[in-house]
Design a protein around this motif. Structure first.
Motif, mmCIF file in Angstrom:
data_model
loop_
_atom_site.group_PDB
_atom_site.id
_atom_site.type_symbol
_atom_site.label_atom_id
_atom_site.label_comp_id
_atom_site.label_asym_id
_atom_site.label_seq_id
_atom_site.Cartn_x
_atom_site.Cartn_y
_atom_site.Cartn_z
ATOM 1 N N GLU A 41 0.834 -1.197 0.000
ATOM 2 C CA GLU A 41 0.000 0.000 0.000
ATOM 3 C C GLU A 41 0.877 1.259 0.000
ATOM 4 O OE1 GLU A 41 -2.916 0.612 -0.516
ATOM 5 O OE2 GLU A 41 -3.618 2.374 0.601
ATOM 6 N N LEU A 42 1.934 1.223 0.823
ATOM 7 C CA LEU A 42 2.843 2.364 0.897
ATOM 8 C C LEU A 42 3.512 2.613 -0.458
ATOM 9 C CD1 LEU A 42 4.166 4.562 2.595
ATOM 10 C CD2 LEU A 42 5.891 2.892 3.307
ATOM 11 N N ALA A 43 3.929 1.548 -1.119
ATOM 12 C CA ALA A 43 4.580 1.693 -2.430
ATOM 13 C C ALA A 43 3.613 2.333 -3.419
ATOM 14 C CB ALA A 43 5.045 0.333 -2.936
ATOM 15 N N ARG A 44 2.372 1.907 -3.375
ATOM 16 C CA ARG A 44 1.359 2.449 -4.289
ATOM 17 C C ARG A 44 1.137 3.944 -4.010
ATOM 18 N NH1 ARG A 44 -3.428 3.880 -4.523
ATOM 19 N NH2 ARG A 44 -3.865 3.520 -2.330
ATOM 20 N N ILE A 45 1.011 4.282 -2.731
ATOM 21 C CA ILE A 45 0.800 5.679 -2.344
ATOM 22 C C ILE A 45 1.980 6.544 -2.787
ATOM 23 C CG2 ILE A 45 0.738 7.230 -0.332
ATOM 24 C CD1 ILE A 45 -0.868 4.996 1.123
ATOM 25 N N ARG A 46 3.182 6.025 -2.553
ATOM 26 C CA ARG A 46 4.368 6.850 -2.826
ATOM 27 C C ARG A 46 4.575 7.067 -4.322
ATOM 28 N NH1 ARG A 46 9.361 6.102 1.101
ATOM 29 N NH2 ARG A 46 9.667 8.214 0.280
ATOM 30 N N GLU A 47 4.143 6.115 -5.127
ATOM 31 C CA GLU A 47 4.210 6.309 -6.581
ATOM 32 C C GLU A 47 3.276 7.452 -7.003
ATOM 33 O OE1 GLU A 47 3.751 3.053 -9.716
ATOM 34 O OE2 GLU A 47 5.539 2.413 -8.616
#
Ligand SMILES: [Zn+2]
Length: 231
Positions: free
Chosen positions: A56-62
Motif C-alpha cells: 500500500e505504501l509503495a502504491r501511495i508513494r508512486e
C-alpha cells in the motif's frame, strides 16, 4: 530513438529528489529544458505508521511522486520498483541505468552523492555510485553491452553530473524564484511530510537554502558537487 531528455534525475526513493534538487528542476523546466525522473526503489519501508502495509505504501508513494513531478513540470517518471533498502551494486542494476542513459541521452544527470561519510542511507550510497559508474565508462563504451547496441541503444556521453547532499559542494544553483514550487512538490509527499507539512520543515529548508546561497548574488540555493566530464 526520439524520446530524449536534457536532464535525467536519478533518485533512490520517492521524495529524495524534491529535497535535493526540485528547485533546480523547476528552474530548468522554466528555462525550457526537458527533465525526466528515474525512481530506483518503491519506498516501501518509509513509514512510522505500524498499520501501513508495504504494498500500500509503495502504491501511495508512486502517486505522490507523480503528483510532485507534475507540479515541477517533469515530463516523465520511470519507476524501477526495487525494494526499499534493497538496492545492491549489481551488474543488472548498473545496466538498467545505462539503458536509460542511452535511451534518453541526457546532457546532465542529477543524483545523490554516494560519498557522504558514516551514516548515509545505503540506497543513496548505491544509487549515487551505480549512476556514476553507468555514466562512465559503461554508457560511453561501444563494447560494454553488445546487446544494447543491437537494440539501437548507442553509447552516450553525459556532459555533467550534479550530486545533491554532498559534503563537498562546489556548485550553487539559484532557486530563489522556484523555492515555492519546490515546497509545493514536497507537499505532494503526504506519507513523508504529513498532510499539513511537518512543523518547522519549511523554515528549516529556507534556512538551509539561505546558507547554501551565502556569497552568491542570489538569496536561495541548492548545493551540489558538480562533475563536468571532459570527453
Ligand atoms: Zn531516500
Amino acid at each position: 530513438m526520439t524520446e530524449q531528455a536534457q536532464v535525467m534525475v536519478i533518485t533512490p526513493h520517492p521524495d529524495d529528489a524534491e529535497i535535493g534538487a526540485a528547485g533546480t528542476v523547476a528552474r530548468w523546466v522554466a528555462e525550457g529544458k526537458s527533465v525526466i525522473y528515474v525512481v530506483c526503489t518503491n519506498g516501501d519501508k518509509g513509514t512510522v505508521d505500524t498499520n501501513m502495509k508495504p504494498d500500500e505504501l509503495a502504491r501511495i508513494r508512486e502517486q505522490e511522486q507523480l503528483a510532485a513531478a507534475k507540479v515541477l513540470g517533469v515530463k516523465e517518471v520511470i519507476f524501477l520498483r526495487h525494494p526499499d533498502q534493497g538496492l545492491e551494486d549489481t551488474p543488472e542494476f548498473r545496466k538498467e541505468i545505462v539503458r536509460l542513459i542511452r535511451r534518453y541521452r541526457p546532457e546532465t544527470v542529477v543524483t545523490t552523492d554516494p560519498y557522504r561519510r558514516y551514516v548515509w542511507h545505503r540506497d543513496h550510497r548505491i544509487t549515487g555510485q551505480v549512476t556514476l559508474d553507468a555514466v562512465f565508462p559503461y554508457a560511453r563504451d561501444f563494447l560494454s553491452y553488445p546487446d544494447l547496441l543491437e537494440q539501437g541503444l548507442q553509447p552516450h556521453k553525459v556532459r555533467e553530473v550534479l550530486l545533491w547532499a554532498s559534503e563537498d559542494p562546489n556548485y550553487r544553483s539559484d532557486i530563489t524564484n522556484t523555492f515555492a514550487i519546490k515546497m509545493a512538490a514536497l507537499r505532494c509527499h503526504h506519507s513523508q511530510v504529513g498532510d499539513e507539512l511537518r512543523p518547522g520543515l519549511e523554515e528549516r529548508l529556507i534556512q538551509r537554502a539561505r546558507e547554501m546561497a551565502k556569497g552568491e548574488d542570489f538569496e536561495l540555493a541548492e548545493a551540489f558537487h558538480r562533475v563536468e566530464i571532459q570527453w
